[in-house]
Write an enzyme that holds these catalytic residues in place. Structure first.
Site, PDB file in Angstrom:
ATOM      1  N   SER A   1      -4.250  -3.741  -5.235  1.00  0.00           N
ATOM      2  CA  SER A   1      -3.890  -5.116  -5.560  1.00  0.00           C
ATOM      3  C   SER A   1      -2.769  -5.197  -6.600  1.00  0.00           C
ATOM      4  O   SER A   1      -1.989  -6.147  -6.591  1.00  0.00           O
ATOM      5  CB  SER A   1      -5.116  -5.893  -6.037  1.00  0.00           C
ATOM      6  OG  SER A   1      -5.616  -5.353  -7.234  1.00  0.00           O
TER       7      SER A   1
ATOM      8  N   ARG B   1       0.208  -7.719  -5.583  1.00  0.00           N
ATOM      9  CA  ARG B   1       0.524  -8.896  -6.404  1.00  0.00           C
ATOM     10  C   ARG B   1       1.993  -8.944  -6.794  1.00  0.00           C
ATOM     11  O   ARG B   1       2.471  -9.946  -7.302  1.00  0.00           O
ATOM     12  CB  ARG B   1      -0.359  -8.908  -7.649  1.00  0.00           C
ATOM     13  CG  ARG B   1      -1.812  -9.138  -7.310  1.00  0.00           C
ATOM     14  CD  ARG B   1      -2.711  -8.860  -8.490  1.00  0.00           C
ATOM     15  NE  ARG B   1      -4.084  -8.737  -8.029  1.00  0.00           N
ATOM     16  CZ  ARG B   1      -5.115  -9.299  -8.615  1.00  0.00           C
ATOM     17  NH1 ARG B   1      -4.944 -10.036  -9.690  1.00  0.00           N
ATOM     18  NH2 ARG B   1      -6.317  -9.125  -8.130  1.00  0.00           N
TER      19      ARG B   1
ATOM     20  N   GLU C   1       3.352   4.069   3.823  1.00  0.00           N
ATOM     21  CA  GLU C   1       4.442   3.151   4.136  1.00  0.00           C
ATOM     22  C   GLU C   1       4.371   1.972   3.174  1.00  0.00           C
ATOM     23  O   GLU C   1       3.370   1.265   3.128  1.00  0.00           O
ATOM     24  CB  GLU C   1       4.334   2.636   5.578  1.00  0.00           C
ATOM     25  CG  GLU C   1       4.289   3.718   6.624  1.00  0.00           C
ATOM     26  CD  GLU C   1       2.888   4.229   6.945  1.00  0.00           C
ATOM     27  OE1 GLU C   1       1.884   3.649   6.470  1.00  0.00           O
ATOM     28  OE2 GLU C   1       2.791   5.232   7.649  1.00  0.00           O
TER      29      GLU C   1
ATOM     30  N   GLN D   1      -0.139  17.436   8.918  1.00  0.00           N
ATOM     31  CA  GLN D   1       1.182  17.073   8.396  1.00  0.00           C
ATOM     32  C   GLN D   1       1.283  17.343   6.901  1.00  0.00           C
ATOM     33  O   GLN D   1       0.341  17.145   6.156  1.00  0.00           O
ATOM     34  CB  GLN D   1       1.520  15.619   8.715  1.00  0.00           C
ATOM     35  CG  GLN D   1       0.713  14.584   7.975  1.00  0.00           C
ATOM     36  CD  GLN D   1       1.021  13.171   8.455  1.00  0.00           C
ATOM     37  OE1 GLN D   1       1.624  12.952   9.495  1.00  0.00           O
ATOM     38  NE2 GLN D   1       0.585  12.198   7.686  1.00  0.00           N
TER      39      GLN D   1
END
Length: 188
Positions: free
Chosen positions: A112, A116, A137, A180
């Site tokens: 958050s 925000r 991402e 990966q």
């Protein structure tokens, strides 16, 4: 008898080598003072991003095509801070390496603190028996440059345990992102 969620995460991490490196508590202090928290939380684990970033750029006027993605659309940066251009995105990788047990599904959500500020982390699953660094991402939804910090908390992982193991795991399917390391671009 049930156990507390944070105790369960610690036990799973130790028994299965599920998270490496693993932080058993919540860390809030960094090298420059107060850090965005990472480590074990009440019902999950707050993951950090490394200092490896791929910043999206349109210098080549490329078309974004998930079936034919080119690395020419990114600029590679190694830094403790990454500036995401306005209305753009960045790829990074988690500091932690994960080995998800066959009876666990993990969901990666943004923290958050970043949300925000208009910085969104893509929601992504870590499937049963998936292994690797998470490619994260980050989207900057604001008209201003936005900053993210390496080696600090950037996303929260929620762990869902099944009473049974899945019939076919990510490893069984030979998933294209299995094992990966580093920031991994789309693979078809």
């Amino acid at each position: 008898m049930s156990i507390k969620a944070d105790t369960w995460i610690r036990k799973m991490a130790q028994a299965h080598g599920m998270i490496t490196p693993f932080e058993a508590g919540q860390v809030r202090e960094g090298s420059l003072g107060r850090a965005i928290s990472y480590g074990t939380s009440s019902y999950g684990y707050d993951v950090r991003c490394s200092n490896e970033f791929k910043i999206f750029t349109n210098i080549n006027s490329a078309v974004v095509d998930p079936k034919c993605f080119t690395s020419e659309s990114f600029v590679d940066v190694m830094s403790d801070v990454c500036i995401i251009p306005p209305n753009s995105f960045v790829l990074a990788r988690s500091v932690e390496y994960f080995k998800i047990p066959r009876n666990i599904l993990v969901i990666c959500l943004g923290k958050s603190t970043y949300a925000r500020c208009g910085i969104i982390v893509n929601v992504t699953p870590l499937e049963p028996e998936w292994e690797g660094h998470i490619t994260l991402e980050f989207s900057n939804t604001t008209p201003l440059p936005a900053k993210i910090y390496a080696h600090e908390g950037v996303a929260q992982l929620l762990f869902l345990e099944s009473d049974e193991v899945c019939e076919t795991s990510y490893k069984d399917r030979k998933g294209k992102y299995q094992g990966q390391e580093g920031v991994t671009l789309p693979v078809t």
